[in-house]
Design an enzyme around this catalytic site. Structure first.
Site, short mmCIF file in Angstrom:
data_model
loop_
_atom_site.label_atom_id
_atom_site.label_comp_id
_atom_site.label_asym_id
_atom_site.label_seq_id
_atom_site.Cartn_x
_atom_site.Cartn_y
_atom_site.Cartn_z
N ASP A 13 -15.06 32.27 37.83
CA ASP A 13 -15.42 33.66 37.49
C ASP A 13 -14.82 34.67 38.47
OD1 ASP A 13 -17.21 32.73 35.38
OD2 ASP A 13 -18.56 32.14 36.99
N HIS A 41 -12.66 33.52 30.31
CA HIS A 41 -12.03 34.60 31.06
C HIS A 41 -11.94 35.83 30.17
CE1 HIS A 41 -9.00 31.58 29.73
NE2 HIS A 41 -8.43 32.61 29.16
#
Length: 429
Positions: A13, A41
């Site tokens: 992340d 993503h």
């Protein structure tokens, strides 16, 4: 042009999609080399459109770029088709997406076993996404997996599914008290899905190596992050593959001597999803501030991310195990309005100062952060496009992270948009 590897340097992340999107216009190929739809993503285009991708490489959003799901990836056929349909519904050209014949397929029984196993483990669970990733990799290593190319031969596919379910149905029924799966039903489902992606199946190793020989630029895009690597991460709270740079060569079929640059992605604070140790985790108003300002919710799971201050011990470790040459620092804008910004420079473990990653799981669980405080800044930095436009304290913070991490910070994200980036050094130069 040699290949470039893009690596998450923390627990995932970090903003890898933003980095790929920034480089996209100068790339010919983007390759996903490991993992599955257990990570996501997000890419924000200049017009404000936001795309959340889980399996398909983020280069799909850049016209003219060929995209590859490599042999190291585990592919859920249903997720692949759903993601393609979602992109095509928004007028994204997906014709350039190729699928490695040697990638493994996540089968319905992988998902079923993953979900019931996590429930069975209770408070001892690892915190998987329940999407069948681990069980699929287990079958791959045990040499009983189903590969993408198997959908081109119904006889082989049927034999593999029947053999797998002979054992897995015993597990589902006798251990977990679940219903057995019908082999023919599983085969029919997968073959039906394959009708929509069979034309994408290719020898992607050959195509990628030929592209490099022609002088084209190939970006190898990892999912998740260094500390989730099955070998180099905070085991057992890890994924089932190798997001680190060594996995890029294995998961794409490109030789390591073809890789020239390893671009690490670092968030300017630290986050983690799921279980496992996290030395700098915050449980106060600062943790809430980072979560709110940074929008820290998992793209794939929707789970709130745990938040903490920047951990230089982890960054140094990531630099070392990946051979990182450059860093892309993301979300610097999130720290605006903080009076002081702590950086974890070392740990205290059993009364001793430790500046490197602990050797054992027990030591890491006992690690207490040793902080160095940097002065904060109040200015809105989202419009900065050069390093010199940043406030002096923000510049000092970046330089200190660069010094502690052991690799130059070449790019800095000051907002979610593609254009909200400061480029200090050209990583493709």
């Amino acid at each position: 042009m040699p290949a470039i590897v893009l690596i998450g340097a923390q627990w995932g992340d970090e903003g890898k999609g933003k980095a790929t999107d920034l480089l996209g216009g100068r790339l010919q190929w983007v390759v996903r080399y490991q993992g599955g739809n257990n990570a996501g993503h997000t890419v924000v285009l200049p017009n404000g459109d936001k795309f959340a991708l889980h399996l398909i490489p983020s280069g799909i959003l850049t016209p003219g770029v060929r995209n590859v799901i490599g042999n190291g990836v585990v592919v859920d056929p249903g997720v692949l088709l759903d993601e393609l349909a979602g992109l095509e519904a928004r007028d994204v050209d997906t014709s350039g997406l190729l699928l490695s014949a040697d990638a493994h397929l996540i089968m319905p029984y992988h998902v079923a076993i993953d979900k019931v196993t996590e429930r069975f483990l209770g408070n001892k669970k690892i915190g998987t996404t329940g999407r069948g990733i681990g069980p699929c990799y287990q079958d791959k290593v045990a040499r009983v997996g189903v590969r993408v190319a198997d959908v081109l031969d119904e006889k082989i596919l049927t034999q593999k599914v029947e053999a797998a379910l002979e054992f897995k149905n015993q597990v589902l029924v006798k251990i977990y008290n679940r219903r057995a799966l019908d082999p023919q039903q599983v085969v029919d489902e997968v073959l039906g899905q394959a009708e929509s992606f069979a034309h994408r199946i290719a020898d992607t190793r050959l195509q990628l190596n030929e592209a490099l020989e022609r002088g084209e630029t190939v970006l190898l895009e990892g999912s998740q992050g260094t500390l989730l690597d099955v070998d180099h991460g905070t085991y057992p709270y890890v994924t089932s593959s190798n997001p680190t740079s060594g996995g890029a060569a294995v998961g794409s079929g490109i030789g390591p001597n073809k890789i020239s640059t390893v671009l690490g992605i670092l968030k300017c604070y630290t986050t983690r999803v799921g279980s496992g140790p996290f030395p700098t985790e915050l449980f106060d108003q600062y943790g809430e501030f980072l979560a709110k300002q940074g929008g820290e919710v998992g793209v794939t799971t929707g789970r709130a991310r745990r938040c903490g201050w920047f951990d230089a011990v982890i960054a140094r470790y990531a630099t070392r195990v990946n051979g990182i040459t450059d860093y892309f620092l993301t979300k610097l804008d999130v720290l605006s309005s903080l009076e002081r910004v702590p950086i974890c420079v070392a740990y205290e473990i059993d009364g001793q100062r430790v500046e490197q990653m602990p050797t054992t799981q027990t030591e890491f669980h006992h690690a207490k952060p040793i902080y160095e405080e940097m002065p904060g800044w109040w200015e809105d930095i989202s419009a900065a496009r050069t390093f010199e436009e940043l406030p002096a304290n923000a510049q000092a913070y970046v330089r200190r992270l660069e010094e502690l991490s052991g690799a130059r910070i070449s790019c800095i994200g000051v907002g979610p948009g593609r254009d909200q980036t400061i480029v200090r050094h050209d990583v493709l130069g």
